[in-house]
Motif scaffolding. Structure first.
Motif, mmCIF file in Angstrom:
data_model
loop_
_atom_site.group_PDB
_atom_site.id
_atom_site.type_symbol
_atom_site.label_atom_id
_atom_site.label_comp_id
_atom_site.label_asym_id
_atom_site.label_seq_id
_atom_site.Cartn_x
_atom_site.Cartn_y
_atom_site.Cartn_z
ATOM 1 N N VAL C 24 20.787 44.454 -7.592
ATOM 2 C CA VAL C 24 20.755 44.525 -6.129
ATOM 3 C C VAL C 24 21.654 43.428 -5.558
ATOM 4 N N LEU C 25 21.508 42.212 -6.107
ATOM 5 C CA LEU C 25 22.334 41.088 -5.634
ATOM 6 C C LEU C 25 23.811 41.344 -5.923
ATOM 7 N N THR C 27 25.405 44.127 -6.343
ATOM 8 C CA THR C 27 25.967 45.170 -5.492
ATOM 9 C C THR C 27 26.204 44.647 -4.084
ATOM 10 N N THR C 28 25.226 43.870 -3.582
ATOM 11 C CA THR C 28 25.386 43.321 -2.234
ATOM 12 C C THR C 28 26.594 42.389 -2.167
ATOM 13 N N ILE C 31 29.771 44.357 -2.137
ATOM 14 C CA ILE C 31 30.096 44.986 -0.849
ATOM 15 C C ILE C 31 30.622 43.946 0.134
ATOM 16 N N ARG C 34 34.098 43.073 -0.846
ATOM 17 C CA ARG C 34 35.026 44.145 -0.519
ATOM 18 C C ARG C 34 35.350 44.143 0.976
ATOM 19 N N ASN C 37 37.528 41.164 1.836
ATOM 20 C CA ASN C 37 38.897 41.384 1.369
ATOM 21 C C ASN C 37 39.644 42.298 2.331
ATOM 22 N N LYS C 38 38.968 43.352 2.758
ATOM 23 C CA LYS C 38 39.586 44.298 3.671
ATOM 24 C C LYS C 38 39.954 43.590 4.981
ATOM 25 N N HIS C 41 42.906 41.286 4.831
ATOM 26 C CA HIS C 41 44.190 41.979 4.816
ATOM 27 C C HIS C 41 44.593 42.491 6.195
ATOM 28 N N ARG C 54 45.746 34.455 2.940
ATOM 29 C CA ARG C 54 46.419 34.652 1.653
ATOM 30 C C ARG C 54 45.681 33.879 0.544
ATOM 31 N N ILE C 57 42.394 35.448 -0.365
ATOM 32 C CA ILE C 57 42.569 36.664 -1.152
ATOM 33 C C ILE C 57 42.909 36.294 -2.590
ATOM 34 N N GLU C 63 35.845 42.955 -4.154
ATOM 35 C CA GLU C 63 34.812 43.663 -4.897
ATOM 36 C C GLU C 63 34.638 42.995 -6.268
ATOM 37 N N TYR C 68 30.553 48.605 -10.940
ATOM 38 C CA TYR C 68 30.084 49.949 -11.242
ATOM 39 C C TYR C 68 29.566 50.037 -12.686
ATOM 40 N N PHE C 145 36.771 49.647 -17.151
ATOM 41 C CA PHE C 145 37.357 48.514 -16.428
ATOM 42 C C PHE C 145 37.228 47.210 -17.192
#
Ligand code: NA
Ligand code: NA
Lengths: 323, 439, 189
Positions: C24-25, C27-28, C31, C34, C37-38, C41, C54, C57, C63, C68, C145
């Motif tokens: 749970v941690l 995955t949180t 997210i 992620r 990061n988005k 950018h 920069r 990043i 992520e 996964y 991965f």
């Protein structure tokens, strides 16, 4: 005249729904031909969408153990098990699916049949048409990929994405449309052929093609349980043999690639921005990809495989068969 | 024996085992084993080979991992005091009406259902909070237990919902869209139960007491205390729908959020945390054992060709799609009296779904799949409260030993009636279910 | 003996539960990374943070790589770890309606029979899972991965399934003894 008694029922298991291109245009054709040529003595029961259970990476073992008699699978689903096939999945190796599938079959026979694939009877080996980039922004230079989240098709495609500063995202193909529409990913690498079913041209409007060698491809095999094959009477074995091997592999790869054209036209018709990088621009990408070759050769050497020799031979054969 | 005959025989054997009280997952697993063994003409190798990896790959599923996470979320929500806050708020607004405390229990169940993926957990949690209150205000035993059993089904009917996740995976549908489609029918269910309560208290005036109204200011205060529920529901279900994250990620965020609320409420000490892990563990293993059994059994059923045969047979009979749908729903209602909902979904959807999706209801295939999913969800949930075997009835009777089961059985039939009425309406007007969906 | 088995089952479930909490941690965090990061950018971040965007990043905000795969491996282990407590608490779903009229001895015999069958099935699953460990140990398959060997994940799950077998054997023994002696031996959880 009475039909010949049905003697053999073969189960064929794979992961796509029945109406997808490969099941419809390749696997069904193979199965129908086998049924016809055997005079009805062989029947091929088709199980799409993993109906017999398990997950796609287990398909190969299902053929080896006889859970299914025949499976179609992506070799890259089991990373590390069939390392030699990866030579065709290296970036910028192939140009034309027929030529590459022909080279793949030849190299399968000389290098892989009695080693990596010794537990299973392979009926065909092929690659799909040129894989390209579909993204929500125009991609020309490798640096345009910086920060994009892209679903890569294979281990080596992901390696390339990392090299250009993109984030490779792992998701199953059917999840791609959802991912694109919700912005979970910014793009995906797939051949044109697959874009139609996934409605990619409606979700992203930028497509980047390369001149000469394609960005990447996946390798496929159609595999049969060994005991099942060897247990067939000689005349039925011959039916299977006649429908399999080099010619079938070229047919399969070619048929899959032939579906690229109409799918590309659909994107053109929508007015999408299709960028075809010229040779100089493609060379920029090739330069970024070069370290992947070196890393791959080193990995192969660790496994006792002469990676450089495989690359050289694959290049030579692909060039030879590409008109 | 042909594989097809083998497939049909396996049904009989499966039902025989289940009725002889075999654990349902075990019965499916054994039928799956037997089926694969005989279908392979007594060659055990394929079956044994499947077992080498299929248990692992069944459990290591990204999409199914949503289930333990939603269960953990429900556990955290319980111990963070959100369940009693919900009940207090609903009770302060409704409690002074005739049957108002029971209506409040239903409202609180609906609220709890918005952050809990399981009916049993909702029924158990809300009973702990609401049963003592119902008894205090003079509500009769059977009426109280029946109300909570029915209210508990809102745990699944209102998204998030474990059963919808399973349905989405079997039928390869979009989880976010199914959640969205479940929303209006879920609200209708809650309203239907409240209506049922007001009818019931008019028919049996002695079954419910009254109490004076609460001042307006206190009502708003009580409502204000439920804000974490609203926030978590909005983030989880909204975020999944808007694509901020995948459903699995949404379930993790939900578990994280309720965990934080529990932590901040000061109730999350080690023994409490440990017990919520143990509670999650029991239910998760129970569910996944059935999932495993169903995976093996359904693989064999596909091999036998039974689903294909059934679909072809129904199509060649020329039955109208609506007749076929009605027969299937009645089948679920009848079997729901005997079996639990998850087992029924896993066992029957692979057979019925091809039948339904081959028929023309004048809608897109995706809409048919979603609409059918919601209908199936409702009828299997009715099974949780239909006598004799209704898991919610059992759970609540275990918590209220004073009320005889027969009393609960009698009262719950009113709620079953409201459920059936709702199903009929949703069948006749698919637009209600599909209203929130885009395009 | 029962206390020891109970402790074993509970401890295994708690370990699995902690792994679940960890996922749970993970995955949180993933997210959040992620989204950050988005955002970094975005043009807005570039305007307001300049070079800092920069730097952030490049420091690896994003992520969690392979989250996964970690989730898939971890969740399988967690679920296998949840089986012993489920077994001990008899939490499996059953249909009692047709057997409730039977006399106590018949019900005890049925309970014993199914408990033995269940134990046999769980042992078979466990033994074959070990076959899975061997298969993946031998064939070099890795994940996509992170490229860690698949057999690692199988081994963790196998370890948990061994505990399940031990608990199941004990429960089967108790059920059979209950059936033979006619006395309730299994404490209620
Ligand atoms: Na819910
Ligand atoms: Na029922």
């Amino acid at each position: 005249a009475p039909l010949a008694a049905q003697e053999v029922t073969l189960t064929m298991h794979q992961f796509l729904p029945p109406q997808a291109n490969v099941p419809k245009l390749v696997l069904d054709v193979w199965a129908d031909n086998v049924e016809k040529d055997s005079g009805g003595r062989i029947k091929v029961d088709r199980y799409p969408s993993m109906q017999l259970g398990g997950s796609p990476p287990e398909l190969m073992d299902q053929a080896i153990d006889g859970v299914a008699d025949i499976v179609w699978t992506v070799v890259g689903y089991t990373p590390g098990r069939y390392p030699s096939t990866e030579v065709f999945e290296l970036p910028f190796m192939m140009t034309n699916a027929r030529a590459a599938s022909r080279a793949y079959w030849e190299m399968f026979e000389t290098h892989m049949k009695d080693t990596e694939f010794k537990d299973v009877h392979i009926l065909g080996t092929w690659v799909h048409g040129p894989g390209l980039i579909h993204a929500n922004k125009e991609v020309r230079a490798p640096s345009d990929m910086e920060g994009l989240k892209i679903r890569g098709g294979s281990r080596l495609a992901n390696a390339l994405l990392s090299k250009v500063g993109a984030t490779p995202v792992g998701m199953p193909v059917p999840a791609v449309p959802e991912g694109l529409s919700k912005g979970v990913i910014d793009g995906t690498t797939i051949p044109w052929e697959v874009t139609a079913a996934l409605k990619i041209p409606e979700l992203v409007t930028n497509h980047t093609e390369f001149t000469g060698n394609a960005l990447y491809v996946l390798t496929f095999v159609l595999a049969m349980n060994k005991d099942r094959y060897e247990g067939l009477p000689d005349d039925l074995k011959k039916v299977i043999d006649d429908n399999s091997g080099l010619e079938f592999s070229v047919f399969a790869g070619g048929t899959q690639a032939d579906s690229d054209g109409p799918a590309r036209e659909a994107a053109v018709a929508r007015g999408n921005n299709i960028v075809t990088l010229d040779e100089a621009e493609t060379a920029e990408w090739k330069a970024v990809a070069q370290p992947i070759y070196d890393e791959w050769v080193a990995e192969m050497n660790e496994k006792g495989i002469d990676g450089q020799a495989l690359i050289d031979e694959a290049r030579m054969l692909i060039d030879k068969y590409t008109e | 024996m042909s594989r097809l005959e083998l497939g049909f025989w396996s049904f009989a054997v499966l039902l025989g085992m289940i009725f002889l009280r075999a654990p349902i997952g075990l019965a499916m697993l054994l039928c799956g084993f037997g089926g694969w063994y005989y279908a392979m003409n007594g060659n055990p190798v394929p079956l044994l080979a499947k077992l080498k990896s299929e248990t692992y790959t069944t459990f290591s599923s990204y999409s199914l991992s949503i289930i333990p996470m939603f269960l953990l979320m429900g556990q955290f929500a319980t111990l963070s005091g959100l369940s009693s806050a919900l009940f207090k708020a609903a009770e302060s607004f409704l409690g002074h009406r005739r049957g108002g405390v029971a209506m409040a229990a239903v409202g609180a169940c609906a609220g709890f259902g918005a952050i809990c993926g399981s009916s049993l957990a909702t029924a158990a949690t809300m009973s702990r909070v609401a049963l003592p209150e119902l008894r205090r205000y003079g509500y009769s035993g059977g009426f109280s237990t029946a109300t909570l059993a029915a209210g508990g089904t809102l745990g699944i009917l209102i998204p998030p919902s474990v059963i919808l996740v399973i349905y989405a995976i079997i039928t390869e549908q979009n989880i976010a869209k199914l959640f969205l489609a479940a929303f209006i029918p879920g609200i209708l269910a809650a309203l239907g139960y409240m209506l049922t309560i007001s009818v019931y208290v008019r028919l049996f005036p002695k079954s419910a007491g009254t109490r004076p109204p609460v001042p307006m200011a206190d009502r708003w205060k009580a409502l204000g205390a439920t804000w974490p529920v609203l926030v978590i529901f909005a983030v989880v279900v909204g975020g999944i729908y808007l694509g901020w994250f995948t459903p699995t990620e949404g379930s993790a965020i939900g578990a994280m959020g309720t965990g934080l609320v529990a932590l901040l409420s000061g109730s999350l000490n080690w023994p409490v945390f440990r017990d919520s892990l143990l509670g999650t563990a029991r239910t998760t293993a129970m569910i996944f054992f059935i999932v495993l059994g169903a995976a093996f059994y359904n693989g064999f059923l596909a091999l036998s060709g039974v689903p294909q045969f059934m679909a072809d047979w129904v199509l060649t009979q020329g039955f109208s799609p609506w007749l076929v749908l009605s027969i299937i729903l009645v089948f679920y209602l009848i079997f729901g009296c005997l079996m639990d909902s998850l087992s029924m979904i896993l066992l029957t959807v692979p057979i019925f779904f091809p039948v339904i999706s081959a028929m023309d209801f004048g809608m897109s295939p995706e809409h048919v799949a979603i609409w059918f999913g919601i209908l199936v969800l409702i009828v299997v949930e009715v099974g949780l409260i239909t006598p004799p075997v209704g898991m919610n009835l059992f759970i609540i009777n275990a918590m209220d030993r004073e009320t005889p089961m027969t009393e609960t059985y009698k009262a719950v039939m009113f709620f079953v009636g409201s459920d059936i009425l709702r199903v009929v309406i949703l069948v006749m007007f698919p637009a209600i279910t599909l209203f929130l969906l885009p395009g | 003996m029962h206390q020891a088995i109970r402790l074993l089952a509970r401890a295994t479930a708690v370990i699995g539960g902690l792994v679940l909490t960890g996922l749970v941690l993970l995955t949180t965090v993933s997210i959040i990374g992620r989204s950050a990061n988005k955002w970094l950018h975005s043009d807005f971040a570039e305007r307001t943070l300049g070079d800092l965007a920069r730097t952030l990043i490049d420091s690896g905000i994003g992520e969690v790589n392979g989250n996964y795969e970690l989730l898939e491996a971890g969740i399988a282990f967690a679920i296998f770890s949840f089986f012993p407590i489920c077994q001990l608490s008899r939490a499996h779903a059953t249909v009692d309606i047709f057997t409730s009229q039977l006399p106590g001895a018949a019900n005890r015999a049925l309970a014993a029979f199914w408990e033995v069958a269940l134990t046999a099935a769980l042992i078979l699953i466990s033994v074959q899972l070990f076959g899975g460990v061997q298969r993946y140990y031998g064939n070099g398959e890795t994940t996509f991965f992170l490229q860690f060997p698949v057999w690692w994940a199988y081994s963790a799950s196998f370890a948990a399934s061994v505990v399940t077998c031990i608990v199941a054997l004990w429960c089967a023994y108790l059920r059979v003894a209950e059936s033979l002696t006619g006395r309730a031996l299994m404490p209620q959880e």
